[in-house]
Design an enzyme around this catalytic site. Structure first.
Site, PDB file in Angstrom:
ATOM      1  N   SER A 171       0.838  -1.185   0.000  1.00 17.17           N
ATOM      2  CA  SER A 171       0.000   0.000   0.000  1.00 17.17           C
ATOM      3  C   SER A 171       0.887   1.256   0.000  1.00 17.17           C
ATOM      4  O   SER A 171       1.879   1.291  -0.724  1.00 17.17           O
ATOM      5  CB  SER A 171      -0.950  -0.052   1.199  1.00 17.17           C
ATOM      6  OG  SER A 171      -2.052   0.768   0.986  1.00 17.17           O
ATOM      7  N   ASP A 433      -8.491  -5.417  -6.066  1.00 15.04           N
ATOM      8  CA  ASP A 433      -8.153  -4.330  -5.151  1.00 15.04           C
ATOM      9  C   ASP A 433      -8.342  -2.982  -5.854  1.00 15.04           C
ATOM     10  O   ASP A 433      -7.705  -2.721  -6.871  1.00 15.04           O
ATOM     11  CB  ASP A 433      -6.687  -4.482  -4.718  1.00 15.04           C
ATOM     12  CG  ASP A 433      -6.173  -3.292  -3.923  1.00 15.04           C
ATOM     13  OD1 ASP A 433      -6.997  -2.508  -3.428  1.00 15.04           O
ATOM     14  OD2 ASP A 433      -4.939  -3.166  -3.801  1.00 15.04           O
ATOM     15  N   HIS A 458      -6.088  -6.431  -1.744  1.00 19.55           N
ATOM     16  CA  HIS A 458      -4.978  -5.553  -1.376  1.00 19.55           C
ATOM     17  C   HIS A 458      -3.865  -6.336  -0.679  1.00 19.55           C
ATOM     18  O   HIS A 458      -4.097  -6.961   0.360  1.00 19.55           O
ATOM     19  CB  HIS A 458      -5.550  -4.503  -0.419  1.00 19.55           C
ATOM     20  CG  HIS A 458      -4.791  -3.214  -0.358  1.00 19.55           C
ATOM     21  ND1 HIS A 458      -4.408  -2.502  -1.463  1.00 19.55           N
ATOM     22  CD2 HIS A 458      -4.358  -2.500   0.708  1.00 19.55           C
ATOM     23  CE1 HIS A 458      -3.774  -1.401  -1.085  1.00 19.55           C
ATOM     24  NE2 HIS A 458      -3.737  -1.387   0.230  1.00 19.55           N
TER      25      HIS A 458
END
Ligand SMILES: *[C@@H]1O[C@H](CO)[C@@H](O)[C@H](O)[C@H]1NC(C)=O
Ligand SMILES: *[C@@H]1O[C@H](CO)[C@@H](O)[C@H](O)[C@H]1NC(C)=O
Ligand SMILES: *[C@@H]1O[C@H](CO)[C@@H](O)[C@H](O)[C@H]1NC(C)=O
Ligand SMILES: *[C@@H]1O[C@H](CO)[C@@H](O)[C@H](O)[C@H]1NC(C)=O
Ligand SMILES: *[C@@H]1O[C@H](CO)[C@@H](O)[C@H](O)[C@H]1NC(C)=O
Length: 490
Positions: A171, A433, A458
């Site tokens: 991320s 995601d 994710h």
């Protein structure tokens, strides 16, 4: 530089809807959530402290602070590489020193492992509080300079200067892993930049477009039912006579009151947030982090939305909200913008959102945008447009829309956005995601390969492997390992 040892205090940060910071909170922008943080699962890993500079870009400023990190030398073999897991927008979670795919690579390759908490998050407090004045020392550029100084000083202290360092992150920290290699190629040999949104953008309506497609991949009717429910709710919000019923239907903590468009936007975003969080983390193997709700999947939510015995789609939507509240053991749903605004404005380290909420939204207002607005027609929700997000920058930090737009452009100028150019970075992404829309999903060059994993969410490749993983997920993990082995020979 000095190294000190502290004790690990297991701290679970209570937030509004999802119980722990790690769990992909529904707070605006927080849904970037890096996986390497958050919930607390007690482990043997003790806090270590590194003396870090406050301002890397002012040689006349000698102030310092203590940055938290963890170290694991169990797998290290003389001459092996050094793996550095980059912390992100929440407390660093030491559970990652015991579980996670990076440790499988570390064991195979004989790596020494570090994890460094991001400045201003968790227990890494560079300043006395989180006033807007102090938050000017919070930026990805300062964080990258922290990583550079940590790598240099730790290299010297432990005789690892000549070792090959590899950065990992998922991320936002995935972006940092890529940018660390880009900006400090002499310090970091290669990077694994998982689910990394490398392109900054003020408005990010594509996020909810991917949510639509991900819900549709479970059941084509599912996003249509969500849209029907959301449309009905928005229609009822026009009539204050419905507010008592809505308060009851959604088990709100206080009677619904809509005085400004911020109030309705916050309420609608809170409800949509359940779907956003579930899609973002669908089936990720994250129990070891100590998060609740890992078993609430797209299949579960679409199952509720398709259950006609619950009544019209609006009632099923309310059932989803109650299911989420139960999952996170909440007595009721706090959907009042005024409470959110009060909490976001609390600049104390004891404040309710000091684990990361106030800090991350500051970074969105001054670097990234990433606002998951309802501005696209091709998504199921309504009522939280870009203006709602941008106004918060002014309310919380006195950042205007113009300043925000310039800052985001400058971020892309600094790092190159989608056009990042360097070598030895792999970019894994999951196709369901929503963040993959801002990531590198096609090879830029043989030295900058992308791995787009069909059907995963994710950061899926960072979590521990398990038997039921999709074959393409298992292959992606292997592929990353092979690339690292190749690169470590160069
Ligand atoms: C996490 O690591 C511990 C210790 O190595 C191990 O016993 C456990 O099975 C791991 N959990 C997962 C989910 O892989
Ligand atoms: C902590 O991690 C262990 C090992 O992965 C797991 O078995 C346990 O359920 C976790 N504890 C919590 C509270 O989630
Ligand atoms: C998820 O697991 C918890 C704890 O085991 C359980 O109480 C809950 O009913 C489960 N939720 C779903 C949707 O399966
Ligand atoms: C900030 O939050 C803390 C903890 O909830 C509280 O004690 C304090 O009064 C709050 N400060 C302000 C200015 O509201
Ligand atoms: C907000 O920003 C404007 C423009 O930079 C500045 O003139 C003003 O003094 C700031 N207000 C506060 C309360 O800091």
């Amino acid at each position: 530089m000095a190294l000190q040892t502290g004790t690990f205090i297991c701290k679970v940060i209570a937030i509004i809807f999802v119980s722990v910071v790690c769990g992909g909170q529904r707070l605006k922008g927080f849904r970037t959530f890096s996986r390497v943080q958050g919930a607390c699962n007690e482990t043997a890993f003790e806090d270590q402290w590194f003396i870090q500079k406050l301002d890397h870009f002012n040689g006349a400023d000698s102030r310092t602070w203590k940055q938290r990190y963890f170290v694991k030398d169990q797998f290290y073999r003389e001459g092996g590489p050094v793996f550095l897991m980059i912390g992100g927008e929440g407390p660093a979670n030491p559970a990652w020193m015991e579980n996670g795919t990076w440790l499988v690579y570390a064991q195979k390759m004989g790596a020494l492992c570090f994890m460094l908490e991001h400045r201003f998050y968790g227990r890494s407090h560079p300043t006395a509080d989180l006033s807007t004045e102090n938050l000017r020392f919070l930026s990805s550029r300062q964080a990258l300079a922290d990583l550079a100084h940590f790598r240099t000083a730790m290299g010297e202290a432990r005789g690892l200067t000549k070792s090959l360092w590899v950065a990992f992150g998922g991320s936002y920290p995935g972006s940092l892993a890529a940018w660390f290699r880009l900006k400090y190629p002499h310090l970091v040999h290669a990077s694994v930049a998982t689910s990394a949104p490398v392109h900054a953008t003020v408005n990010f309506p594509e996020y909810l477009e991917v949510v639509w497609r991900s819900l549709a991949s479970e059941n084509p009717e599912c996003p249509l039912l969500v849209k029907k429910a959301s449309d009905t709710l928005m229609e009822r919000l026009k009539d204050p006579k419905t507010y008592d019923a809505i308060t009851k239907d959604f088990n709100l903590c206080s009677k619904l009151r809509l005085q400004s468009e911020m109030d309705s936007a916050y309420f609608l975003e809170t409800l949509a947030g359940s779907f956003m969080d579930v899609v973002q983390y669908n089936q990720d193997n994250r129990e070891f982090e100590g998060v609740a709700g890992a078993n609430v999947t797209i299949k579960v939510l679409c199952g509720v939305m398709a259950d006609a015995s619950l009544g019209e789609p609006y009632s099923r939507y309310a059932a989803v909200a109650r299911l989420m509240a139960d999952t996170f053991s909440l007595k009721c749903l706090d959907a009042a913008y005024s409470n959110y605004q009060r909490d976001m404005s609390n600049a104390s380290w004891d404040g309710p959102l000091s684990g990361g909420g106030r800090q991350w939204v500051y970074q969105t207002c001054t670097e990234f945008g990433f606002y998951q607005s309802t501005d696209s027609p091709n998504q199921p929700f309504g009522g939280f447009p870009l203006t709602y997000h941008v106004k918060q920058c002014a309310q919380f930090y006195n950042v205007s829309a113009e300043t925000l737009a310039e800052a985001v452009a400058q971020t892309n100028e600094c790092y190159g956005g989608y056009d990042i150019r360097t070598t030895r970075i792999v970019f894994p992404n999951g196709a369901i995601d929503p963040w993959h829309a801002l990531g590198v999903t096609q090879d830029i060059s043989p030295e900058l390969p992308a791995i787009l994993i069909e059907g995963t969410a994710h950061c899926a490749n960072m979590y521990p492997a398990r038997g039921q993983d999709l074959p393409q997920l298992a292959q992606a993990r292997d592929h990353i390992g092979v690339l690292l082995q190749q690169w470590l020979k160069q």
